[in-house]
Design a protein around this motif. Structure first.
Motif, PDB file in Angstrom:
ATOM      1  N   THR A 126       5.415   0.001  -4.861  1.00  0.00           N
ATOM      2  CA  THR A 126       3.964  -0.037  -5.005  1.00  0.00           C
ATOM      3  C   THR A 126       3.546   0.057  -6.464  1.00  0.00           C
ATOM      4  O   THR A 126       2.584  -0.594  -6.887  1.00  0.00           O
ATOM      5  N   THR A 130       1.190  -2.872  -8.032  1.00  0.00           N
ATOM      6  CA  THR A 130      -0.128  -2.663  -8.623  1.00  0.00           C
ATOM      7  C   THR A 130      -0.198  -3.182 -10.059  1.00  0.00           C
ATOM      8  O   THR A 130      -1.268  -3.569 -10.527  1.00  0.00           O
ATOM      9  N   ARG A 135      -4.942  -2.547  -8.028  1.00  0.00           N
ATOM     10  CA  ARG A 135      -5.250  -1.627  -6.931  1.00  0.00           C
ATOM     11  C   ARG A 135      -6.727  -1.770  -6.590  1.00  0.00           C
ATOM     12  O   ARG A 135      -7.572  -1.865  -7.487  1.00  0.00           O
ATOM     13  N   GLU A 296      -6.571  -0.263   0.516  1.00  0.00           N
ATOM     14  CA  GLU A 296      -6.953   1.051  -0.004  1.00  0.00           C
ATOM     15  C   GLU A 296      -6.542   2.158   0.969  1.00  0.00           C
ATOM     16  O   GLU A 296      -5.995   3.186   0.569  1.00  0.00           O
ATOM     17  N   LEU A 299      -2.810   2.744   0.849  1.00  0.00           N
ATOM     18  CA  LEU A 299      -2.438   3.473  -0.359  1.00  0.00           C
ATOM     19  C   LEU A 299      -2.770   4.958  -0.227  1.00  0.00           C
ATOM     20  O   LEU A 299      -2.079   5.817  -0.788  1.00  0.00           O
ATOM     21  N   THR A 341       0.107  -4.766  -2.475  1.00  0.00           N
ATOM     22  CA  THR A 341      -1.315  -4.779  -2.806  1.00  0.00           C
ATOM     23  C   THR A 341      -1.880  -6.177  -3.063  1.00  0.00           C
ATOM     24  O   THR A 341      -3.036  -6.299  -3.458  1.00  0.00           O
TER      25      THR A 341
END
Length: 448
Positions: A126, A130, A135, A296, A299, A341
């Motif tokens: 991740t 990003t 993000r 979102e 995450l 993402t």
């Protein structure tokens, strides 16, 4: 460190008179060609695809009231040789030259992508994702809202503008074979100097993807008439066209690469193309916004089932909710926090493209716009590389979608959409239009 294969000879086509006078370009041409070779071994989406059979297994459990988290493969990709090759290329690239800086950033994005694939299923995955795609919960210094905030606002506004329960259902009644035939009829005249195939693949995770040689459709999918216009504008006229334009570049062949750093601009331009031509519909617009919100949530710790339920509660079918959730967790951890993402890049990208086109036209720099189609580039690249379009090092794009051939038309649509945002719809009702019309008649004084 693995040896990098020898490079092909430099192009034999005669350059424009001033194009090759800079001696610094010779080693950069070598880096360009070696970068293309190394990059071919780093294929992000292919490395993180989920097996098709996971879908039915999950949905069977869901329908039986016993949903279980999917168990996709999480084996890291072994790309050490590619990373070493990219490190070597970056070390010898002259970043003081604009072409060198562009090549360095392109190589860097492949290096990050390779490192990301080596961290599949871990927080490192991740972190790298990003860096490449952003993000949705980050607020940029010049903006008042995050992309997730904007996505929620888009969902709210569309809720207010239209009752989706009153929208007529768009039938998906075209099978993949017939859809492919119709797609060929539309794109063959556009790609008049290249052969672009339309092929069917039963294992394709998404309904369609596009590269420079083919547009691939999921063989088991059913399509609608709206899908046809959206695929033409998004996949064919942007993704395929920019890839082909890049591959036809005589000197800078890396313009034909789908470098990870160009994803936001590519998906933004493709989505903008749908919007400016009217090919998009409200359901697709909401789907793009919803994906940002769900990235979102993932995450923040939502697991696959929670994200699946979020899509389902928003009105998607069980099948589409599964596929949307699977997109978020490709290469990640279905328990949450580790995810892919990229789906946040569509909204971020289209906002950036919209703002860039407005500013380029406002500042009288409309000549930058064709560079968006000269290959796979970012909006920043169009500014950096413009001098090399002027001296002939970068060739004009062969394929430009019809809407982009007339910037004034595009600007007029964007200007009008900006102005009408000032209308206060919350103070109006349909009946109020009748009342205001009667008020004019009653107070005109004619005939008194």
């Amino acid at each position: 460190m693995s040896a990098i294969p020898s490079t092909p000879p430099l192009p034999t086509a005669p350059p424009a008179p001033d194009a090759l006078k800079d001696p610094a370009l010779v080693p950069l041409f070598e880096v360009d060609r070696e970068l293309v070779k190394v990059a071919r071994g780093i294929r992000v989406l292919k490395a993180i695809d989920w097996p098709v059979e996971l879908e039915q297994r999950f949905l069977d459990g869901w329908r039986a009231g016993n949903p279980r988290l999917p168990e996709p493969p999480t084996k890291p990709a072994a790309l050490q040789a590619q990373m070493e090759g990219l490190d070597a290329l970056m070390a010898r690239t002259d970043r003081g030259h604009p072409i060198g800086q562009w090549l360095y950033k392109t190589a860097w994005s492949y290096r990050v992508a390779a490192q990301m694939l080596g961290g599949i299923g871990t927080p490192e995955y991740t972190r790298c994702a990003t860096l490449l795609y952003g993000r949705p919960d980050v607020r940029h210094p010049s903006q008042d809202a995050t992309n997730a905030d904007i996505a929620r606002e888009l969902l709210r506004v569309t809720d207010e503008l239209i009752n989706d329960k009153l929208l007529p259902e768009v039938p998906c009644d075209i099978d993949a074979t017939e859809f492919a035939r119709r797609l060929r009829e539309r794109i063959d005249p556009f790609f008049d100097r290249d052969k672009v195939e339309v092929v069917l693949d039963p294992a394709l995770p998404s309904k369609a993807t596009a590269g420079s040689k083919r547009v691939t459709l999921r063989a088991t999918a059913m399509f609608s008439e709206r899908d046809l216009e959206q695929l033409i504008e998004h996949e064919a006229f942007i993704h395929t066209a920019t890839a082909l334009n890049g591959k036809h570049q005589p000197y800078l062949t890396a313009l034909g690469l789908g470098a990870p750093r160009t994803t936001r601009a590519q998906e933004g331009l493709a989505t903008f193309s749908e919007i400016i031509t009217g090919a998009i519909d409200i359901n697709r617009l909401r789907r793009i916004a919803l994906r940002v919100v769900m990235v979102e949530r993932a995450l923040q710790g939502a697991d696959f089932i929670e994200v699946f339920r979020g899509f389902l509660d928003a009105g998607q079918s069980e099948v589409e909710s599964y596929r949307s959730a699977a997109r978020v967790f490709r290469g990640g951890d279905v328990r949450g926090k580790v995810c892919f993402t990229k789906d946040g890049a569509y909204l971020a990208g289209v906002l950036r493209i919209h703002a860039f086109i407005c500013k380029a036209m406002q500042e009288g720099r409309g000549e930058l716009l064709p560079l968006l189609f000269a290959g796979r580039v970012t909006v920043a690249d169009t500014v950096t590389l413009e001098p090399f379009r002027n001296n002939g090092l970068i060739a004009p794009p062969r394929y430009i979608p019809p809407w982009a051939r007339d910037p004034q038309r595009v600007l007029s649509i964007m200007a009008f959409s900006t102005v009408v945002q000032r209308l206060r719809l919350d103070t109006l009702t349909v009946q109020r239009f009748v009342e205001s019309d009667d008020e004019v008649v009653d107070t005109s004084g004619i005939g008194d």
